[in-house]
Design an enzyme around this catalytic site. Structure first.
Site, PDB file in Angstrom:
ATOM      1  N   SER A 148       0.858  -1.187   0.000  1.00  0.00           N
ATOM      2  CA  SER A 148       0.000   0.000   0.000  1.00  0.00           C
ATOM      3  C   SER A 148       0.893   1.236   0.000  1.00  0.00           C
ATOM      4  O   SER A 148       2.070   1.150   0.362  1.00  0.00           O
ATOM      5  CB  SER A 148      -0.847   0.007   1.284  1.00  0.00           C
ATOM      6  OG  SER A 148      -1.528   1.230   1.447  1.00  0.00           O
ATOM      7  N   TYR A 160      -2.453  -0.726  10.646  1.00  0.00           N
ATOM      8  CA  TYR A 160      -2.527  -1.181   9.247  1.00  0.00           C
ATOM      9  C   TYR A 160      -1.268  -0.783   8.492  1.00  0.00           C
ATOM     10  O   TYR A 160      -0.681  -1.589   7.754  1.00  0.00           O
ATOM     11  CB  TYR A 160      -3.766  -0.574   8.583  1.00  0.00           C
ATOM     12  CG  TYR A 160      -3.845  -0.833   7.093  1.00  0.00           C
ATOM     13  CD1 TYR A 160      -4.145  -2.103   6.605  1.00  0.00           C
ATOM     14  CD2 TYR A 160      -3.619   0.198   6.169  1.00  0.00           C
ATOM     15  CE1 TYR A 160      -4.202  -2.338   5.246  1.00  0.00           C
ATOM     16  CE2 TYR A 160      -3.681  -0.035   4.812  1.00  0.00           C
ATOM     17  CZ  TYR A 160      -3.983  -1.296   4.350  1.00  0.00           C
ATOM     18  OH  TYR A 160      -4.037  -1.538   2.999  1.00  0.00           O
TER      19      TYR A 160
HETATM   20  N1  LIG Z   1      -8.728  -0.066  -1.083  1.00  0.00           N
HETATM   21  C1  LIG Z   1      -7.621   0.627  -0.849  1.00  0.00           C
HETATM   22  O1  LIG Z   1      -7.607   1.884  -0.799  1.00  0.00           O
HETATM   23  C2  LIG Z   1      -6.325  -0.095  -0.657  1.00  0.00           C
HETATM   24  C3  LIG Z   1      -5.142   0.685  -0.688  1.00  0.00           C
HETATM   25  C4  LIG Z   1      -3.923   0.042  -0.509  1.00  0.00           C
HETATM   26  C5  LIG Z   1      -3.875  -1.317  -0.343  1.00  0.00           C
HETATM   27  N2  LIG Z   1      -5.049  -2.057  -0.305  1.00  0.00           N
HETATM   28  C6  LIG Z   1      -4.918  -3.490  -0.118  1.00  0.00           C
HETATM   29  O2  LIG Z   1      -5.482  -4.145  -1.226  1.00  0.00           O
HETATM   30  C7  LIG Z   1      -5.839  -5.487  -0.865  1.00  0.00           C
HETATM   31  C8  LIG Z   1      -7.236  -5.778  -1.378  1.00  0.00           C
HETATM   32  O3  LIG Z   1      -8.136  -4.887  -0.709  1.00  0.00           O
HETATM   33  P1  LIG Z   1      -9.412  -4.257  -1.416  1.00  0.00           P
HETATM   34  O4  LIG Z   1      -9.260  -2.788  -1.389  1.00  0.00           O
HETATM   35  O5  LIG Z   1      -9.682  -4.947  -2.706  1.00  0.00           O
HETATM   36  O6  LIG Z   1     -10.511  -4.600  -0.313  1.00  0.00           O
HETATM   37  P2  LIG Z   1     -11.737  -5.642  -0.289  1.00  0.00           P
HETATM   38  O7  LIG Z   1     -12.634  -5.384  -1.440  1.00  0.00           O
HETATM   39  O8  LIG Z   1     -12.293  -5.545   1.089  1.00  0.00           O
HETATM   40  O9  LIG Z   1     -11.035  -7.060  -0.520  1.00  0.00           O
HETATM   41  C9  LIG Z   1     -10.323  -7.708   0.510  1.00  0.00           C
HETATM   42  C10 LIG Z   1     -10.202  -9.167   0.112  1.00  0.00           C
HETATM   43  O10 LIG Z   1      -9.406  -9.837   1.106  1.00  0.00           O
HETATM   44  C11 LIG Z   1     -10.053 -11.039   1.448  1.00  0.00           C
HETATM   45  N3  LIG Z   1      -9.681 -11.486   2.797  1.00  0.00           N
HETATM   46  C12 LIG Z   1      -9.703 -10.783   3.957  1.00  0.00           C
HETATM   47  N4  LIG Z   1      -9.308 -11.574   4.972  1.00  0.00           N
HETATM   48  C13 LIG Z   1      -9.035 -12.793   4.442  1.00  0.00           C
HETATM   49  C14 LIG Z   1      -8.592 -14.035   4.974  1.00  0.00           C
HETATM   50  N5  LIG Z   1      -8.334 -14.204   6.285  1.00  0.00           N
HETATM   51  N6  LIG Z   1      -8.409 -15.078   4.133  1.00  0.00           N
HETATM   52  C15 LIG Z   1      -8.660 -14.939   2.809  1.00  0.00           C
HETATM   53  N7  LIG Z   1      -9.070 -13.795   2.237  1.00  0.00           N
HETATM   54  C16 LIG Z   1      -9.258 -12.738   3.059  1.00  0.00           C
HETATM   55  C17 LIG Z   1     -11.542 -10.725   1.342  1.00  0.00           C
HETATM   56  O11 LIG Z   1     -12.283 -11.905   1.088  1.00  0.00           O
HETATM   57  P3  LIG Z   1     -13.182 -12.710   2.154  1.00  0.00           P
HETATM   58  O12 LIG Z   1     -13.728 -11.719   3.145  1.00  0.00           O
HETATM   59  O13 LIG Z   1     -14.187 -13.367   1.280  1.00  0.00           O
HETATM   60  O14 LIG Z   1     -12.244 -13.707   2.775  1.00  0.00           O
HETATM   61  C18 LIG Z   1     -11.555  -9.873   0.073  1.00  0.00           C
HETATM   62  O15 LIG Z   1     -11.591 -10.697  -1.070  1.00  0.00           O
HETATM   63  C19 LIG Z   1      -5.692  -5.553   0.672  1.00  0.00           C
HETATM   64  O16 LIG Z   1      -4.455  -6.181   0.981  1.00  0.00           O
HETATM   65  C20 LIG Z   1      -5.650  -4.093   1.074  1.00  0.00           C
HETATM   66  O17 LIG Z   1      -4.933  -3.906   2.284  1.00  0.00           O
HETATM   67  C21 LIG Z   1      -6.250  -1.469  -0.475  1.00  0.00           C
END
Ligand SMILES: NC(=O)c1ccc[n+]([C@@H]2O[C@H](COP(=O)([O-])OP(=O)(O)OC[C@H]3O[C@@H](n4cnc5c(N)ncnc54)[C@H](OP(=O)(O)O)[C@@H]3O)[C@@H](O)[C@H]2O)c1
Length: 239
Positions: A148, A160
């Site tokens: 991130s 985080y």
């Molecule tokens: N959105 C942002 O602004 C942002 C910025 C920087 C980095 N990120 C990173 O990008 C990545 C994806 O996030 P996103 O923004 O796409 O959010 P999201 O839509 O909430 O997706 C998160 C994903 O992680 C999965 N997950 C969570 N805990 C898990 C576990 N214990 N085992 C397996 N899967 C798990 C969830 O699936 P289930 O709940 O079905 O398991 C979901 O598919 C994350 O690492 C996040 O930290 C996001």
């Protein structure tokens, strides 16, 4: 095949792309892009129904394999890779993307939530590396991790941000460790992206598609090009 002979390059439609956190947001968008570019995909997360629906949308069992996997569980991770190999026979890309955030302020979040976050974002990503490296060694494949912008600059009171700094270190540690294996390593460092990550959805943010395109850029380079880091902010984001 001996260790010195590179494996034959598979036809694009034969290559296999595994994604954790594929049930939502960046992971699901990347699965859609990868399928559109001809990859077969392995979709891993805990929400099996959402994975089933996405796998159906992406062309069913020939093209997409949904696998229930809690990334904090080593048995789940091993079974995920075994399912990928027994179904599709190879693994070319592993995208360790599962993760979530929490409130800022060291007195705001609960210790239990911290524990889950560290186990998911850090330990879970490390387990995905560990589970996939043997198959990626065979294919001289590609490992990607979602860090991130918060893994590049510390955010006030953000546990985080601490977990994502660990993921940034993990990407560089893996790159050095895997030097000579033929495996490429890429850190994906999204700025604010409009996904269910946020309870209150942000404005002026990136879309999940914007990050998926960055992922596809990294994996579509020729074998001698290793894109090590991609930090992508929305134009409107200052910090
Ligand atoms: N959105 C942002 O602004 C942002 C910025 C920087 C980095 N990120 C990173 O990008 C990545 C994806 O996030 P996103 O923004 O796409 O959010 P999201 O839509 O909430 O997706 C998160 C994903 O992680 C999965 N997950 C969570 N805990 C898990 C576990 N214990 N085992 C397996 N899967 C798990 C969830 O699936 P289930 O709940 O079905 O398991 C979901 O598919 C994350 O690492 C996040 O930290 C996001």
């Amino acid at each position: 095949m001996t260790a010195t002979q590179p494996p034959e390059t598979p036809a694009p439609s034969e290559r296999v792309f595994l994604i954790t956190g594929a049930s939502s947001g960046i992971g699901a968008a990347t699965a859609r892009h990868a399928c559109a570019e001809g990859w077969r995909v392995v979709l891993a997360a805990r929400s099996h129904e959402r994975l089933n629906a996405l796998a159906e949308e992406l062309g069913g069992p020939e093209r997409a394999l949904p696998v229930r996997c809690d990334v904090t569980d080593w048995n789940d991770q091993q079974q995920m890779v075994n399912a990928a190999l027994s179904t599709f026979g190879r693994l070319d890309v592993a995208f360790a993307n599962a993760g979530f955030g929490g409130p800022r302020g060291f007195l705001k979040d609960t210790p239990e939530h911290w524990r889950e976050m560290v186990l998911t974002n850090v330990y879970g990503a490390a387990l995905t590396l560990r589970a996939t490296i043997p198959a990626l060694s065979e294919s001289r494949g590609h490992l990607l991790l979602t860090s991130s912008v918060a893994g590049r600059r510390a955010l006030p009171g953000s546990m985080y941000s601490c977990t994502k700094h660990a993921v940034t270190a993990m990407g560089e540690a893996a790159r050095q460790d895997l030097h000579g294996s033929g495996i490429r390593v890429t850190l994906i460092e999204p700025g604010m992206t409009d996904t269910p990550f946020f309870e209150n959805r942000p404005t002026d943010a990136l879309q999940d598609d914007d990050i998926a395109r960055a992922v596809m850029y990294a994996v579509s380079q020729p074998p001698h090009v290793s894109v090590n880091e991609l930090l992508v902010r929305p134009t409107a984001q200052q910090g």
